[in-house]
Scaffold this active site. Structure first.
Site, PDB file in Angstrom:
ATOM      1  N   ASP A  70       0.779  -1.255   0.000  1.00 40.25           N
ATOM      2  CA  ASP A  70       0.000   0.000   0.000  1.00 40.25           C
ATOM      3  C   ASP A  70       0.806   1.299   0.000  1.00 40.25           C
ATOM      4  O   ASP A  70       0.425   2.268   0.678  1.00 40.25           O
ATOM      5  CB  ASP A  70      -0.981   0.000   1.182  1.00 40.25           C
ATOM      6  CG  ASP A  70      -2.056  -1.076   1.055  1.00 40.25           C
ATOM      7  OD1 ASP A  70      -1.939  -1.939   0.169  1.00 40.25           O
ATOM      8  OD2 ASP A  70      -3.014  -1.051   1.845  1.00 40.25           O
ATOM      9  N   LYS A 116      -6.927  -4.650  -3.842  1.00 45.46           N
ATOM     10  CA  LYS A 116      -7.777  -5.247  -2.804  1.00 45.46           C
ATOM     11  C   LYS A 116      -8.865  -4.284  -2.357  1.00 45.46           C
ATOM     12  O   LYS A 116      -8.775  -3.079  -2.596  1.00 45.46           O
ATOM     13  CB  LYS A 116      -6.932  -5.687  -1.606  1.00 45.46           C
ATOM     14  CG  LYS A 116      -6.222  -4.549  -0.897  1.00 45.46           C
ATOM     15  CD  LYS A 116      -5.285  -5.074   0.180  1.00 45.46           C
ATOM     16  CE  LYS A 116      -4.385  -3.996   0.724  1.00 45.46           C
ATOM     17  NZ  LYS A 116      -5.068  -2.937   1.463  1.00 45.46           N
ATOM     18  N   CYS A 138      -2.550  -2.742   7.312  1.00 50.20           N
ATOM     19  CA  CYS A 138      -2.405  -3.622   6.155  1.00 50.20           C
ATOM     20  C   CYS A 138      -1.138  -4.476   6.204  1.00 50.20           C
ATOM     21  O   CYS A 138      -1.161  -5.625   5.763  1.00 50.20           O
ATOM     22  CB  CYS A 138      -2.534  -2.815   4.873  1.00 50.20           C
ATOM     23  SG  CYS A 138      -4.253  -2.260   4.675  1.00 50.20           S
TER      24      CYS A 138
HETATM   25  C1  VGL Z   1      -5.077   0.909   5.338  1.00 49.66           C
HETATM   26  C2  VGL Z   1      -6.576   2.135   6.565  1.00 49.66           C
HETATM   27  C3  VGL Z   1      -7.560   1.952   5.621  1.00 49.66           C
HETATM   28  C4  VGL Z   1      -3.674   0.394   5.185  1.00 49.66           C
HETATM   29  C5  VGL Z   1      -6.057   0.697   4.380  1.00 49.66           C
HETATM   30  O1  VGL Z   1      -3.196   0.257   4.050  1.00 49.66           O
HETATM   31  O2  VGL Z   1      -3.021   0.121   6.225  1.00 49.66           O
HETATM   32  N1  VGL Z   1      -5.353   1.626   6.430  1.00 49.66           N
HETATM   33  N2  VGL Z   1      -7.288   1.227   4.536  1.00 49.66           N
END
Ligand code: VGL
Ligand code: ZN
Length: 193
Positions: free
Chosen positions: A15, A101, A140
């Site tokens: 991410d 995702k 994540c």
């Molecule tokens: C994430 C909050 C919401 C992450 C993803 O990548 O850690 N955090 N969506």
């Protein structure tokens, strides 16, 4: 102890998208600090022809995790938006496998394994060990590591190439401890042979 990446190993970058980095909608403070270090891992795996995976949050505009829909997060990483793009300084090899995702409105997915082909792809490439870094440590990254361990991958967390949101001080540190308790091994770039 030196770790020698070899056939059967893969790098998973979690991410590293604009919205999770300074200037983005859900910025992880100093998240961009880890980019040079991630680039070292990327160059290492690239140079040794080892597979690289990059996960990304890829949400519809009305995703259930967003506050207007009753979720806990500001809208972020809307599929196709600039916020959802990988940070421009991240040097992903051309052959990087991109794993999107949480694409359905009704369900969230912190783990790169959740609702994706990641496990099938890793298995088809005969991967046994995964090296995981990125953001956010306690969301994540944590869930991706937990699933990797559950799926029996030997799992290394890149202690020098991940960052936490730390909504509560210490969240990231506690997540790292939990990952180690679950069986992950934490490593730093200098430990690669
Ligand atoms: C994430 C909050 C919401 C992450 C993803 O990548 O850690 N955090 N969506
Ligand atoms: Zn999200």
């Amino acid at each position: 102890m030196k770790i020698i990446p070899a056939a059967g190993d893969a790098l998973i970058v979690v991410d590293m998208q604009n919205d999770f980095l300074p200037g983005g909608r859900l910025a992880v403070a100093r998240g961009d600090d880890i980019i040079p270090q991630l680039n070292r891992y990327l160059a290492y795996f690239g140079a040794h022809q080892l597979p690289v995976f990059a996960t990304r949050d890829w949400h519809p505009p009305d995703h259930c995790s967003f506050q207007p829909q009753g979720g806990q997060w500001l809208p972020h990483c809307i599929a196709g938006s600039d916020g959802a793009a990988f940070h421009p300084a991240l040097e992903l090899p051309a052959a990087t496998h991109i794993i999107s995702k949480a694409m359905a409105r009704e369900s969230d997915a912190y783990s790169g394994f959740s609702g994706t082909q990641l496990d099938e792809l890793l298995r088809s490439l005969h991967i046994r060990r995964v090296f995981i870094g990125g953001v956010a440590t306690e969301y994540c990254v944590f869930h991706t590591v937990k699933d990797a361990l559950q799926l029996q991958y030997a799992t290394f967390v890149l202690e020098d190439a991940m960052r936490a949101i730390d909504r509560q001080p210490g969240d990231g540190q506690r997540a790292l401890q939990k990952m180690m308790q679950l069986g992950a091994q934490s490593i730093r770039y200098q430990e690669l042979a």
